[in-house]
Every structure is written in C-alpha cells, then in structure tokens.
Design a protein around this motif. Structure first.
Motif, PDB file in Angstrom:
ATOM      1  N   GLU A 151      37.821  30.849  28.280  1.00 39.86           N
ATOM      2  CA  GLU A 151      38.496  32.044  28.768  1.00 39.86           C
ATOM      3  C   GLU A 151      39.885  31.634  29.287  1.00 39.86           C
ATOM      4  N   ALA A 152      40.750  32.621  29.447  1.00 33.00           N
ATOM      5  CA  ALA A 152      42.104  32.341  29.924  1.00 33.00           C
ATOM      6  C   ALA A 152      42.154  32.374  31.441  1.00 33.00           C
ATOM      7  N   VAL A 153      42.899  31.453  32.022  1.00 33.19           N
ATOM      8  CA  VAL A 153      43.208  31.495  33.457  1.00 33.19           C
ATOM      9  C   VAL A 153      44.720  31.291  33.604  1.00 33.19           C
TER      10      VAL A 153
ATOM     11  N   PRO B 125      37.798  20.298  37.922  1.00 35.45           N
ATOM     12  CA  PRO B 125      37.760  21.747  38.195  1.00 35.45           C
ATOM     13  C   PRO B 125      37.397  22.593  36.964  1.00 35.45           C
ATOM     14  N   LEU B 126      37.515  22.018  35.788  1.00 35.96           N
ATOM     15  CA  LEU B 126      37.189  22.795  34.596  1.00 35.96           C
ATOM     16  C   LEU B 126      35.686  23.048  34.465  1.00 35.96           C
ATOM     17  N   LYS B 127      34.910  22.516  35.380  1.00 42.16           N
ATOM     18  CA  LYS B 127      33.475  22.833  35.370  1.00 42.16           C
ATOM     19  C   LYS B 127      33.256  24.332  35.594  1.00 42.16           C
ATOM     20  N   ASP B 128      34.214  24.993  36.233  1.00 38.89           N
ATOM     21  CA  ASP B 128      34.057  26.415  36.537  1.00 38.89           C
ATOM     22  C   ASP B 128      34.682  27.332  35.492  1.00 38.89           C
ATOM     23  N   ILE B 129      35.238  26.766  34.446  1.00 36.72           N
ATOM     24  CA  ILE B 129      35.816  27.625  33.428  1.00 36.72           C
ATOM     25  C   ILE B 129      34.742  27.895  32.374  1.00 36.72           C
ATOM     26  N   ARG B 130      34.800  29.087  31.806  1.00 34.84           N
ATOM     27  CA  ARG B 130      33.769  29.449  30.824  1.00 34.84           C
ATOM     28  C   ARG B 130      34.295  29.250  29.410  1.00 34.84           C
ATOM     29  N   MET B 131      33.478  28.652  28.578  1.00 39.38           N
ATOM     30  CA  MET B 131      33.861  28.570  27.174  1.00 39.38           C
ATOM     31  C   MET B 131      33.497  29.895  26.519  1.00 39.38           C
TER      32      MET B 131
ATOM     33  N   ARG C 179      45.038  36.911  34.891  1.00 42.38           N
ATOM     34  CA  ARG C 179      44.072  35.962  34.355  1.00 42.38           C
ATOM     35  C   ARG C 179      43.122  35.371  35.394  1.00 42.38           C
ATOM     36  N   GLY C 180      43.535  35.329  36.624  1.00 45.49           N
ATOM     37  CA  GLY C 180      42.699  34.660  37.613  1.00 45.49           C
ATOM     38  C   GLY C 180      43.045  33.192  37.678  1.00 45.49           C
TER      39      GLY C 180
ATOM     40  N   ILE D  14      30.044  30.900  28.966  1.00 48.25           N
ATOM     41  CA  ILE D  14      29.240  30.050  29.856  1.00 48.25           C
ATOM     42  C   ILE D  14      30.127  28.965  30.439  1.00 48.25           C
TER      43      ILE D  14
ATOM     44  N   GLY E 244      30.492  23.623  33.337  1.00 45.97           N
ATOM     45  CA  GLY E 244      29.673  22.886  34.294  1.00 45.97           C
ATOM     46  C   GLY E 244      28.175  23.086  34.086  1.00 45.97           C
TER      47      GLY E 244
END
Lengths: 382, 359, 101, 254
Positions: A233-235, A295-301, C97-98, D242, D245
């Motif tokens: 997803e985009a951040v 921190p990319l552990k919290d980003i969603r693929m 985007r957040g 998903i 992590g």
C-alpha cells in the motif's frame, strides 16, 4: 493482411519501443513493432524499474550512465504528455560481508573514474540517508545519489508515443509464428495477423528471446527464469533511495506514488517461462525486508507477481547482428537489467542496424563473444 | 502447515452446509470465515425466508445460522472452524495462505470448496464517493448487526429483492425511507416485498436514475432523472431530493478471485452478474477437486445456496474417497430441490445462466 | 445514532469503552467496528484522499473496498469498518496516504 | 440576429473563420467581433502586426491569417473576450481551443470539463490541457481545451458542471475518474489490464473489486464489444492487504 517494412521489431517492451524510436528519429519511418499482448506486458511492466549506475564492469557503468542521463530529460526529449515519474533518490547498496566491502571500494574507484558520483559511506551515514534502516546489520554501503526509479509503463509509453508520432506502427495482440529466411537473409515475419516482408528483424522479445531466435535457427546461450516481486500500500514518502543488497538478496524502493516495491532472486528457481507467484518468496521477502528496514513490518502488501529475467552467461546484454543470418539483430539477454538499459539499447541497436559507428562501444557485447570465450562477468547482480 | 481433507472457504449458508455434508461423509473439514461469527450475510437478514421447509423457509435469516451450527455439532469431530480467518491466496502448489488475527497460517488441503459469496456493485455518477453513499450490505451491517442507524433518511437505489427488503428493514429500524428507484419500468424484487413497502407508505418509483449526488463533505442531496421504457433519460425531468444517506443496491457480483488464482475456467454470465466458474452438475470446477457453492457460483437466493453447499460438500468428499452411504439418494434429493427452487418464472434467468455454464 | 428499540432484533452490546477521535474523548462498545462507533456519534467522514482531497466514508462495511481507512493507534491505513474498537483506542482522520512511523 | 440573441450566426462567423488550408497549418486567432465599436487593443497588442491597422477606432479587426501565429497575446487583452485561438493540428482527432475565462474556481489542468457552445449549451466533454494565468494577462486566464476536431468552431466556453460524468470516481482507492479511463480507451487501451497498469485503476488495496466491472462496461460502450468478451485483469494474491510483519518468515511454529 500482408504488408512490408524496413525493420520489424519483435517485442513491445522498453527495448523494442526505444529501438523503434531511435530508428524513426534517424529517418527509418516504416518500422513495425509486433507485440504479443500490449506494451510493457512482459518483463518491462513486471520489473522493479530501478535505475543504477553502480556496476562492477566498465561496460555496464557506461551503458547505465548513458541511460540515466537520458531518463533525466525523458519527458522533454520524448515530448511525453504524461510523466515517466523519474525519482532520482539514489541507490544505497549495503555491504554486509567483508568481501562486499572490498568489492564495493573497487567498484566505486571504477565508477568514479567514469564520472559516476558514487561514494563509500559508513553505516551511520547510511542511516542518515535511510533513517528507518537497521544500520547495525551492515558494514558500510555504496551510495550514488543519481540512481533512481521510473514508472515502467509510462516510460515505455513515452517511447511508443514518440515513435508513433514519427511514423512507427505498433501491432498489439499480434503473435509472431515464424520468421522467413532466404539464402541466409531475413525475408519476412509471419504473424497470426498476416505476413510482413522485411529485410531486418530485431529480437527484443525479453524472456522469449531464445524462442524467437530458434525460428531462424540461431541457438542463443540464454535461459529465462522467474523473479518475483511485491508491492505494498502507499504511505507518505519516507525512503529516498533504493535499498539494495547483493549478498543478502533484496532490493526495496519507495515509488513517488508512495508504495514500496521489493524483490529478491531465488537461486533454486527452475529455468522456464512460468510467471506464477509463490508463498515461499513472500515469506523470505518479508523476513529480509523487516530485518533491514524494521518499520516496514507495519506496511501491508497488496500484490505480488513475477516476471522473467533473460539470463546470459556473463549477466550482460547481447547487442547487434548475428553473422549467420543477415538482417537478424539481437537486443536481449539483459539478465534482469533490460529496463534500465532501455535508452542505450535504443541507440546502439539502431546504430548496428544502420551500420553507424556506436555512440558507446558495445562490440564486446556482440553475439560472437560466446564463441570466442571473451566473457567479463558482472559481479553486481540481484 | 495444516493438512486436512477439505477446506471450505466462506462460512455463509453455502459454506456451512458444504462443511456439514463433507463432514457427514467422513472427510476432515476446515471451515474458514473472515468474520468473527458464522452465517455470512444471514446475520443481517431479519426477514423470514422463502423456499420450503428443507431450506428453513419462514425462519428469519438471523436464526438460520444457529440451526445450521447446531446441525454441524453432530459432526464436530470432523469439522474444525476457524473464524476471523481471511484466505489471502491460493498458490501454484495448492497451498492456501491465511491471516487470522495476528497470525499467518498455511493450509494444504486435498479438496477445496469455494463459497466466498459476492460483493456489491459500485455505480458511476458524479460524487458517487461522498460519505453517506453506502452499499445496501453496509447499511444492513450497520443497523442490524451493530444497532447503529445509517442516518436520518435514506434513499434507496435498486428495487430488486435486496433493495426492497433493506428498505423495509430501514423502516423497522426507525429510519425514514424517502423512496426506492430502479431503472427499468418495473421493480425487480418479489411483489410481496413491494406491497409491504407500499402499505407503509414508501414510494416505489421505477424508471428513475440518480444522475448526481451533492454535498460538501457528505451527502446532502441527490438529483434524479426519469427514464423512458428503454431506460433512456428524458431530459428536463431532473429533480432533487434531500437525503443524508443513499443506499446502493444495484446488484451483486460473484467474488471469484480465488477461483481465478487457481486457474478455474471462468465465464462472464449476465444472468449471474459477473464471472462464474464453469462446473459440472456436482459443482466441481475445471480444476479437479475444486468445488463451488452459493453466490460465487452465480447470484441466487440463500435457499439455493444452502442446497448447493450440501451438494458440493457431498460430491467433494466423494471425489476424495469419502462416500456417504446415502450418496445417491442425497444427491438426487439436492438436485431435485435445486430444480424446484429454480423452476418458477423468477428462476428464468437462473436457468438461462446455468445452461451456459454447467458442462 | 443508536437504534434503541427494534421489533425483531435485540442488540447484544459489549462493555462500554472510551476512545479518542481526533483527540476528542468518545464512548463506544467494545468489539464493534470503529466505523460503527463513529457513525453512532454522527461521524461519517473518516478520511480525505491523497490526490483530490475527497472526503471518504465507508462503503461496503465488510472489509472489501478499503474506503474507510483511518489512523488507529498511530498506524495508518486501518480498515475501520472491520477493525474492532478497544479500550483507549486513538482514532484519527487519515489525510492522504498516512505516515508510517 | 446577434443584436437580439447575443449569439453570432453562421453568416457572421463565415467572415472570421480562416480557410481550411490555414487551419491545417497550426494555431490561429478567431476574432469574433462583429460590431463597430470604438475599441482597438487587439491591434495595439499584436506584436506581429497580424491585425490590419485601424484607420478608425470603430473599425472591426481584420486578421491576416498568414501573419498570425496564434500566440494568444490578443486573447487576454480583448475587453469583449471575443478572441479565441484554435489549433486544429493539436492531434489527429482533437483541436485545441484557447478560451478567456474570468470565473472562479479555475479549472484544473488535466481535468475534464464540459465544452459549451456560443449559446451556453453543453456540447462535449473537453480536457483542460493548460491554464495560463500570468500577471501580464491581468486576471484574464486563458484555458486551453482539447475538444473533438469537428467542434473546434463550436466550443467557445466551458462549464465545470460535470455533464458527462467525467469527474465521477471509478476507482475509489487510486482516485481514477471515469474521464481518465474514457481517455485511455479512446487512445487505444482496450483491456482492463492495460488500463490498470497505466492508470493504477484497480491497483489499490481493494484490488479492483469495486472498479473492474465499471471499466469493463466503459470498454464495452466504447468499442461495441460484448462485456462477456472483455478480458479481466490478472488476479494476484493477496486477496486483502496483509502486513509484512504478519508474514515475516512464515508461520510462527515453523
């Protein structure tokens, strides 16, 4: 529906479109591109679209430098109505082993001698450039601020639009079923939409290049293998450069759109034309990414997919004519770097076809290097 | 990695029934649903169901999951239920990846029954994305599951069964329904549903379309236009209606993403409002061992979804070597039930659709 | 607005929990979706889009469409139509985007 | 007619529309000034001398089409907002019409608006190619609209009102509008997958669940193809987003 052309290019990826554009610019207007599906539907549209000048051989450094300089002005030069979305955030290539430290220092010396502004930096300096990285995992890094990333669909479209304006014809959803050779010379191309008589055929078929070459009886020392990739997803913007490691097998870049694109190679990948996805890739990719960029552990693929690397024995492209079949030219074997070499491919292959002197000397990348055994292996490949 | 005989994806009416019949045939079944309770869209249906006793007719939708879950208990040794579990993908080696709460789980089944249901269609008109414009399912979820009123007044777009039923439910929840429109010259749902609404005083207005929504930060007003017999706009007939909620019930489309991923042959069937898998009479798709049931196989009523689930469960188990002693008579019964449910005039479209897709 | 009486349904609510919405303290029922708790307080606008700054509310309410993204406990892009409300949750409107921190 | 309706008629226009051959050469000014009034800024501002010298301040402007290069300087200086630039060489199918526009809000470059005729009637969808508003134009911005070539002499104004639903959102996640998708279809993108890749329509977290059928309907409308025959985009895992992590290295017990 039979027609004729001065040059038929097989493959509507960046290579095919760039070659067509360069030919048309030099006055060869009746060029036809044949594309089995739609523009950039193959490796071009599936690649990570990173652009770097940090290579380990002089040849690749020169090719890449030419391409980057072109991309800097691509919107203007190609008069593109859209935006190729060139983001010049640099490449941060981390050294995780002592061997890499030594190799990078050697590479940087070479790169600097060619005018590429790369430099070796400490883990602390690397952290300043990518604040969310875990710098304790690395020994150092090579950084070149001029490397970057583009949108592969728009870049290819920019070339295609410019080519079409100059008179090039693009046949989408058209499949090459055979190539006619008469007396050792190219005579024409058979497609499922009709026959095109032509004296020149360019093989820019990406992952299918070896199949096209077999149609004229040329056996290329190439094979294709699947490489997988995922997008998140985009951040908001948080990572400037491409983050990359050869030994740890990762590349990861945030696009201007905000999403992260990341991929890795798999040494056990079978040599075939599959572009399916695997969960094994996903799991390893997530692990490596989080290890270096926690921190990319919290980003969603949101999506994963695959494309084909067209591998050559020395991981470098094959450019130019084939001796045994007059009029048959190669633009393949990029080994995963066909997108970033697109601009230079367009220039040198069009020069080969027109018999002009090369802007960049690429004779060492000709097909006969494999017969002669003059291979220079590129060490810097994911 | 969890290994099991059959995975049933989706715990709505079709999925629960599939699990029951696969388990009663002797197969080990894993039933997955991404919600925290079983029942799928039944959990929002406050109205009594149609059909016959075998499909729990005259029972309220909300009460059917309870009945089915009770039936499932009989086979609890063979059924494992996993809630809050979303199937993310099905890979080339037949492995399913799943997200369950904070966990990531993999499953390798021998057979798969896909009962993922449908998703709501999204119409195109200016400002269609304003807050206050909600899918009918969303409105139902909000008011019937969570007890929250969607707004002060609602205008309903779509007069099929869902549009009519949700309008009625809105009135039950104390919300003013300003009108129900559809594009065609006649409403599409059952006449009894329409009559219920008319008695309450809700206007049903066939031959209209929303051409514009208005509002600064959220919906305030809509513009409608009249359509002629051929659904063509009659210019000059535009008029505005004030409302803070526009409920969209313009149809469902089968949620077949997992079937595409597995490489099942899919066809666009107008009567089923989307792409559905080519399958045989036993509901097996073109990928051996992969079965379908319910809305994902084509939009229909919950009654036929339940029967399809039973048939798919029975046949998937049989395919893996678990043959119910009453296999033949059960199968015949289910086929007969489906035939009966689809035999009347309202089953016209369904029969036409099936003729194009069942091989 | 909560539906107080219903001819058919009785709503089994979880315990009342406190949460904040853009810094303002609010109450909702534990376990209900965040978007439902906000809607009960009359809050329909959950975020604004990145490109055109369009207001966004939920649309499908079952986690299909991703129209309901908000920042929850500092994490962006949370689908609030299915994310359950917990005691002390910090819920914020997502603009664009957040940010991933 | 003009004096009763305010709309010039065909006969009026005949005298100000350049011959086909001139239009085929590139941009040119169309000066729709039909009444003798005491006014000459068009003449005084034309740096190329394309407008014939006024002998009397009440003269009507006479443009030398061969000298005019469509630079548009006269457009923002005409107190009557009566000058337009038409470029029929803009593309194979479209002409560019430059229109003085003194209303707020200004249209946004790249967006779609409604092209209006001289009578204020909506006539076509039009893309805003450029919005020029430099200081020297003194608050008379010039809007460049791309319109169907056959309407180059018809479209003379624009409305932000979305008569053709072009600003309708088709992809909620990536905010792609119907207008953008129609534009791509017009350019020759004929499959969902092509449109997805170039526009990101359907690439967002919902993975095309809300927009795919709408795109298919638009393709069907534009090409006359049956919706049954239109190819869908590639379906790829995951079905829902998903967190990395969660996946991190595989199952916890592995």
């Amino acid at each position: 529906m039979n027609k004729s052309a001065s040059v038929v290019i097989i493959g509507g990826g960046i290579s095919g479109c760039a070659i067509a554009y360069n030919l048309a610019k030099k006055g060869v207007k009746d060029v036809i591109i044949i594309e089995k599906e739609y523009l950039s539907s193959g490796a071009t549209g599936r690649c990570g679209a990173g652009i770097r000048m940090q290579w380990g051989t002089e040849m690749n450094c020169r090719l890449a430098k030419y391409s980057v300089e072109f991309f800097e002005t691509a919107n203007e030069v190609l008069e593109y109505a859209g935006d190729v979305e060139f983001k010049q955030g640099g490449y941060l290539i981390i050294a995780a082993t002592e061997k890499e430290v030594a190799q990078f220092q050697k590479n940087i010396k070479l790169q600097n001698s060619l005018g590429i502004p790369s430099r070796y930096i400490t883990p602390q300096e690397a952290k300043e450039i990518v604040p969310h990285m875990d710098e304790t995992q690395i020994l150092g890094a090579a950084f070149n601020p001029k490397d970057g990333h583009l949108n592969p669909f728009h870049t290819t479209q920019a070339y295609a639009d410019a080519a079409v304006r100059l008179g090039v014809e693009i046949m989408k959803y058209t499949e090459v079923t055979g190539i006619k050779v008469e007396n050792g010379k190219i005579a024409g191309v058979q497609t499922d939409k009709g026959y095109i008589s032509t004296p020149v055929v360019v093989n820019a078929a990406g992952g299918h290049a070896q199949i096209i070459s077999e149609m004229v009886g040329v056996k290329l020392p190439l094979y294709s293998e699947r490489h997988q990739i995922l997008v998140t997803e985009a951040v908001e913007p948080m990572q400037g450069p491409m983050f990359m490691s050869f030994s740890q097998n990762i590349y990861c870049q945030q696009t201007p759109h905000g999403s992260f694109i990341m991929g890795r190679g798999d040494p056990t990948e079978p040599r075939d034309l599959r572009v399916t996805s695997s969960w094994e890739f996903l799991e390893e990719m997530a692990k490596t990414c989080i290890r270096f960029l926690p921190p990319l552990k919290d980003i969603r693929m949101v999506r994963q997919w695959a494309g084909l690397y067209n591998m050559s024995p020395d991981a470098q492209p094959i450019y130019g004519p084939v001796k045994d079949v007059e009029g048959f030219f190669l633009a393949c074997g990029y080994s995963g770097h066909g997108f970033m070499f697109g601009p230079v491919t367009g220039v040198v292959v069009s020069e080969s076809i027109l018999g002009e002197e090369h802007t960049i000397p690429v004779d060492a990348l000709s097909y006969d290097r494999f017969e002669k055994g003059e291979l220079i292996l590129e060490p810097s490949v994911v | 990695m969890i290994k099991t005989d059959i995975v049933v994806i989706g715990g709505g009416p079709a999925g629960i029934c599939a699990a029951i019949n696969a388990a009663s045939s002797g197969a080990k079944v894993l039933l997955l649903d991404r919600d925290s309770q079983l029942g799928g869209q039944l959990i929002k249906q406050t109205h009594m169901f149609f059909g016959s006793q075998k499909q729990h007719a005259s029972v309220r939708g909300i009460d059917i999951p309870g009945i089915l879950v009770k039936e499932m208990e009989e086979y609890k040794d063979n059924i494992q239920i996993m809630l809050d579990a979303t199937v993310l993908g099905i890979y080339e080696d037949g492995v399913l990846t799943i997200e369950k709460n904070d966990d990531y789980i993999k499953i390798k089944p021998k057979g798969i029954i896909v009962a993922t249901g449908a998703s709501e269609k999204f119409p195109a008109f200016p400002n269609n994305d304003l807050p206050g414009i909600y899918g009918a399912g969303a409105v139902q979820t909000l008011m019937n599951v969570y007890g929250v009123s969607p707004g002060k007044s609602v205008f309903m777009v779509g007069a099929g069964n869902i549009g009519l039923i949700v309008s009625y439910q809105l009135v039950q929840a104390g919300v003013e329904v300003k009108g129900v429109i559809c594009r065609g010259p006649r409403y599409g749902g059952y006449a009894v549903h329409a009559s219920k609404l008319k008695r309450i005083g809700v206007p049903i207005m066939p031959g209209h379309r929303v051409i514009h929504a208005h509002g600064k930060d959220k919906l305030e007003r809509i513009t409608l236009i009249k359509l002629d017999e051929n659904k063509k706009e009659i210019s000059g007939t535009e008029f505005d209606i004030e409302t803070d909620v526009l409920c969209i019930s313009t149809g469902l489309t089968p949620l077949g993403e997992l079937l595409w991923q597995m490489g099942c042959e899919m066809k666009f069937i107008r009567e089923f409002s989307g792409h559905v898998p080519v399958r045989n009479e036993e509901l097996e798709t073109t990928v051996p061992g992969v079965f379908v049931a319910g809305d994902v196989a084509g939009i229909e009523e919950a009654s036929s979804a339940m029967v399809e689930g039973r048939l798919a469960g029975l046949c998937c188990a049989k395919k893996l070597g678990f043959t119910n002693p009453e296999y033949s008579s059960l199968k015949e019964d289910y086929l007969q039930q489906l035939h009966d449910l689809r035999s009347g005039p309202v089953g016209d479209g369904i029969r036409k659709g099936l003729a194009k897709i069942v091989v | 607005m909560r539906i107080e009486s219903h001819p058919i349904l009785t709503f089994e609510k979880g315990k009342i929990v406190k949460f904040t919405y853009n810094g303002k303290e609010m109450e909702g029922y534990e376990g209900e979706p965040i978007a439902a708790a906000l809607h009960a307080q009359g809050i329909k606008v959950l975020g604004y889009t990145h490109h055109r700054n369009r207001p966004r509310g939920f649309y499908c309410a079952i986690g299909n469409c991703s129209s309901c993204l908000m920042v929850v406990n500092g994490k962006p892009n949370v689908r609030t139509c299915v994310e359950k409300l917990t005691e002390g949750a910090v819920v914020e409107t997502q603009k664009g985007r957040g940010e991933l921190k | 007619m003009l004096k009763s309706t305010g709309i010039p008629n065909e006969k009026d226009l005949e005298s100000v529309i350049p011959p086909k051959e001139r239009l085929a050469k590139g941009p040119v000014a169309i000066i729709e000034c039909f009444e003798k009034i005491p006014c000459n800024p068009c003449y005084t501002h034309c740096a190329r001398g394309a407008i014939k010298e006024f002998e009397d301040i009440n003269d009507r402007p006479q443009l030398n089409y061969d000298i005019c290069n469509g630079c548009s300087i006269c457009v923002s200086h005409c107190p009557g907002l009566a000058i337009f630039i038409v470029d029929e060489t803009y593309s194979d199918t479209e002409a560019l019409v430059k229109i003085p526009y003194e209303l707020l809000p200004l249209p946004v470059e790249g967006s779609f608006v409604t092209g209006m005729d001289r009578g204020g009637k909506p006539i076509c969808r039009a893309k805003v190619v450029k919005v020029q508003n430099p200081k020297f134009q003194d608050k008379t911005p010039i809007i460049s609209l791309a319109v169907p070539k056959e309407l180059s002499m018809v479209v003379r104004f624009l409305s932000l009102e979305d008569y053709y639903s072009d600003s309708t959102i088709i992809c909620r996640c990536e905010e792609v509008t119907l207008g953008e998708v129609r534009e791509l279809i017009r350019k020759g993108y004929k499959t969902v997958e092509e449109i997805k890749r170039i526009s990101r329509c359907g690439m967002g977290p919902c993975q095309g669940r809300t927009c795919q059928q709408l795109i298919m309907e638009e393709i069907a409308k534009a090409t006359g193809e049956r919706i049954e025959d239109i190819k869908v985009h590639n379906y790829r895992p995951p079905i829902l987003p998903i967190k990395l992590g969660r996946i991190n290295g595989g199952e916890k017990n592995e």
